[in-house]
Enzyme design. Structure first.
Site, PDB file in Angstrom:
ATOM      1  N   PHE A 108       0.865  -1.190   0.000  1.00 40.08           N
ATOM      2  CA  PHE A 108       0.000   0.000   0.000  1.00 40.08           C
ATOM      3  C   PHE A 108       0.892   1.228   0.000  1.00 40.08           C
ATOM      4  O   PHE A 108       1.640   1.468   0.950  1.00 40.08           O
ATOM      5  CB  PHE A 108      -0.948   0.048   1.203  1.00 40.08           C
ATOM      6  CG  PHE A 108      -1.851   1.255   1.121  1.00 40.08           C
ATOM      7  CD1 PHE A 108      -3.034   1.206   0.397  1.00 40.08           C
ATOM      8  CD2 PHE A 108      -1.483   2.471   1.701  1.00 40.08           C
ATOM      9  CE1 PHE A 108      -3.843   2.336   0.275  1.00 40.08           C
ATOM     10  CE2 PHE A 108      -2.296   3.597   1.582  1.00 40.08           C
ATOM     11  CZ  PHE A 108      -3.470   3.525   0.869  1.00 40.08           C
ATOM     12  N   ASP A 110       9.271   2.943   2.051  1.00 39.02           N
ATOM     13  CA  ASP A 110       8.072   3.723   2.364  1.00 39.02           C
ATOM     14  C   ASP A 110       7.803   3.582   3.852  1.00 39.02           C
ATOM     15  O   ASP A 110       7.284   2.568   4.320  1.00 39.02           O
ATOM     16  CB  ASP A 110       6.878   3.238   1.530  1.00 39.02           C
ATOM     17  CG  ASP A 110       5.628   4.088   1.781  1.00 39.02           C
ATOM     18  OD1 ASP A 110       5.633   4.885   2.745  1.00 39.02           O
ATOM     19  OD2 ASP A 110       4.655   3.951   1.017  1.00 39.02           O
ATOM     20  N   LYS A 163       2.228  11.116   7.193  1.00 42.46           N
ATOM     21  CA  LYS A 163       1.368  10.866   8.342  1.00 42.46           C
ATOM     22  C   LYS A 163       1.846  11.622   9.597  1.00 42.46           C
ATOM     23  O   LYS A 163       1.545  12.794   9.713  1.00 42.46           O
ATOM     24  CB  LYS A 163       1.233   9.364   8.568  1.00 42.46           C
ATOM     25  CG  LYS A 163       0.465   8.729   7.394  1.00 42.46           C
ATOM     26  CD  LYS A 163      -0.210   7.422   7.723  1.00 42.46           C
ATOM     27  CE  LYS A 163      -1.231   7.068   6.655  1.00 42.46           C
ATOM     28  NZ  LYS A 163      -0.831   6.070   5.687  1.00 42.46           N
TER      29      LYS A 163
HETATM   30  C1  LIG Z   1      -0.986   6.106   4.243  1.00 41.11           C
HETATM   31  C2  LIG Z   1       0.143   5.593   3.421  1.00 41.11           C
HETATM   32  C3  LIG Z   1       0.466   6.173   2.175  1.00 41.11           C
HETATM   33  C4  LIG Z   1      -0.358   7.293   1.571  1.00 41.11           C
HETATM   34  O1  LIG Z   1      -0.432   8.424   2.362  1.00 41.11           O
HETATM   35  P1  LIG Z   1      -1.612   9.496   2.099  1.00 41.11           P
HETATM   36  O2  LIG Z   1      -1.243  10.646   2.995  1.00 41.11           O
HETATM   37  O3  LIG Z   1      -2.901   8.853   2.467  1.00 41.11           O
HETATM   38  O4  LIG Z   1      -1.551   9.859   0.655  1.00 41.11           O
HETATM   39  C5  LIG Z   1       1.557   5.683   1.507  1.00 41.11           C
HETATM   40  N1  LIG Z   1       2.286   4.670   1.991  1.00 41.11           N
HETATM   41  C6  LIG Z   1       2.003   4.083   3.173  1.00 41.11           C
HETATM   42  C7  LIG Z   1       2.862   2.972   3.668  1.00 41.11           C
HETATM   43  C8  LIG Z   1       0.905   4.512   3.903  1.00 41.11           C
HETATM   44  O5  LIG Z   1       0.597   3.908   5.049  1.00 41.11           O
END
Ligand SMILES: *Cc1c(COP(=O)(O)O)cnc(C)c1O
Length: 423
Positions: free
Chosen positions: A164, A249, A278
């Site tokens: 994700f 990520d 986040k």
């Molecule tokens: C939440 C998340 C994203 C995307 O972040 P948004 O601020 O919702 O665009 C990307 N990678 C990971 C691992 C995430 O948990």
């Protein structure tokens, strides 16, 4: 004199809970308005939150809940952490937006402090997580073309099954979640999917055109899955052998969630680029960034990439306050200590309605045993017990309380979780 906990939250208010405005409208009224006027791309629990403080939120009826989702880890420091609110309020009285057409007095300090915190050399500030991932993809492709010598338009990026990374058209192009992907084509080419945790598959997928491997050190949405020991170090070695970038990520796993600043730190592995988001915005506003090596981020030239809001003064002010909290190490330690307690308690549920517990630090995937209730049903039962969390996929609960939670409050939630899962 206001007595404050180690998290800076007044001790009194923590026990009393947030002040709740009285409303004549019921939860159903608010939910009906949402249903009528907002698109139906979420399926929220039927709770209408009106205030929050620390690990607690309160709803329209004044009921209090422990927040065990924490904004998907955007609220690592809890709701309205005093230091973060103070930084935001202070900056609101100065200047909030300049665009990058002009310099402002906080950008350099924010980037320097974030680079020093993460042990990196350069920072590309953006807003949402998906934008940070998009930016990392663009930088990796540009690096492959300009530095590695991959012909333009042919670079490949290897990603993992179950990933994700956000919701843009390019990012959903390499999602393996059909709900997130189906119907949104045509898709962006240039991505190769391999099984998560399988080093041989990863090595086998690398070619002379490979620009990067993009991986979550812990897969959050997939169910808080930690890869097998040695996997991440193996990914690093595979990347080194083939002159391929490692992009971690850490948007959900980073910034103290797992008990280290970055989840990769558990393995002593360094990425070439990290995506952060986040919690970087302190739960106040969207702040994201790509951080990494100068030899990679340095490929960008003026005009090649940008964002109207990226690196704005308000974001930098809040981001610097977040960095200061993380620099103390206190939240990493809280996640380690309380996380050990959380995992020890959850382990006792295995065999009693629970098939498996995964995760690290104050972050756990509770995988409900086959034949048991759905994740949704369990989340609704927990809501009735005053604990808010959300299922990920059909039969997994993701638990991620704010790192400011007290041991007593954690135990309150653990009792509710135990009752709901073992009844
Ligand atoms: C939440 C998340 C994203 C995307 O972040 P948004 O601020 O919702 O665009 C990307 N990678 C990971 C691992 C995430 O948990």
């Amino acid at each position: 004199m206001v007595r404050r906990g180690s998290d800076g939250v007044p001790v009194e208010s923590r026990h009393r809970g947030p002040d709740v405005a009285s409303h004549s409208l019921t939860a159903t009224d608010f939910i009906n308005t949402d249903e009528q006027w907002s698109t139906h791309n979420y399926h929220p629990l039927p709770v209408v939150i009106t205030s929050g403080e620390g690990a607690w939120v309160a709803d329209v009826a004044g009921r209090r809940y422990l927040d065990f989702l924490a904004g998907y880890s955007a609220l690592n420091f809890g709701h309205r952490h005093p230091a973060l609110v103070a930084a935001a309020v202070d900056q609101l009285g100065r200047v909030t937006l300049t665009s990058r057409a002009f310099h402002h007095d906080l950008l350099g300090a924010f980037c320097r402090e974030l680079a020093q915190l993460t042990g990196t050399e350069m920072v590309l500030p953006m807003n949402t997580g998906a934008e940070a991932v998009e930016s990392a993809i663009k930088v990796a492709r540009l690096w492959a073309h300009r530095v590695k010598g991959v012909p333009d338009g042919t670079a490949e990026i290897i990603v993992a099954d179950g990933n994700f990374h956000g919701r843009t058209t390019t990012i959903v192009s390499f999602s393996t979640d059909e709900v997130a992907r189906a119907g949104f084509g045509p898709f962006t080419p240039g991505f190769v999917v391999v099984p998560y945790g399988d080093l041989d598959a990863l090595r086998g997928a690398i070619t002379s055109r490979t620009a990067a491997v993009l991986v979550e050190p812990v897969q959050g949405e997939a169910g808080v899955l930690v890869p097998p020991p040695g996997y991440l170090a193996g990914v690093r070695a595979a990347c080194d052998d083939a002159d391929v970038l490692l992009i971690a990520d850490e948007i959900q796993s980073g910034l103290a969630r797992t008990g280290e600043l970055l989840a990769l730190d558990h393995d002593g592995v360094r990425a070439d680029l990290y995506t952060l988001g986040k919690a970087l915005g302190g739960g106040i506003l969207p702040v994201s960034a790509v951080v990494g090596r100068r030899a990679v981020l340095g490929v960008l030239r003026p005009g090649e990439h940008g964002s109207t809001f990226g690196g704005n003064p308000l974001a930098c002010a809040v981001g610097r306050a977040v960095i200061a909290l993380l620099a103390s190490g206190e939240f990493q330690a809280r996640s380690r200590e309380l996380g050990a307690h959380l995992h020890a308690q959850l382990q006792t549920l295995v065999g009693h309605g629970v098939a498996q517990i995964t995760g690290r630090g104050l972050w756990a995937g509770v995988h409900i045993a086959p034949g048991g209730p759905t994740g949704r049903m369990t989340a609704e039962a927990l809501m009735a017990r005053g604990v808010l969390c959300k299922e990920t996929h059909a039969a997994t609960l993701r638990l991620a309380p704010p790192l400011v939670i007290t041991r007593d409050d954690l135990n309150v939630a653990l009792n509710a979780i135990t009752d709901v899962l073992t009844r």
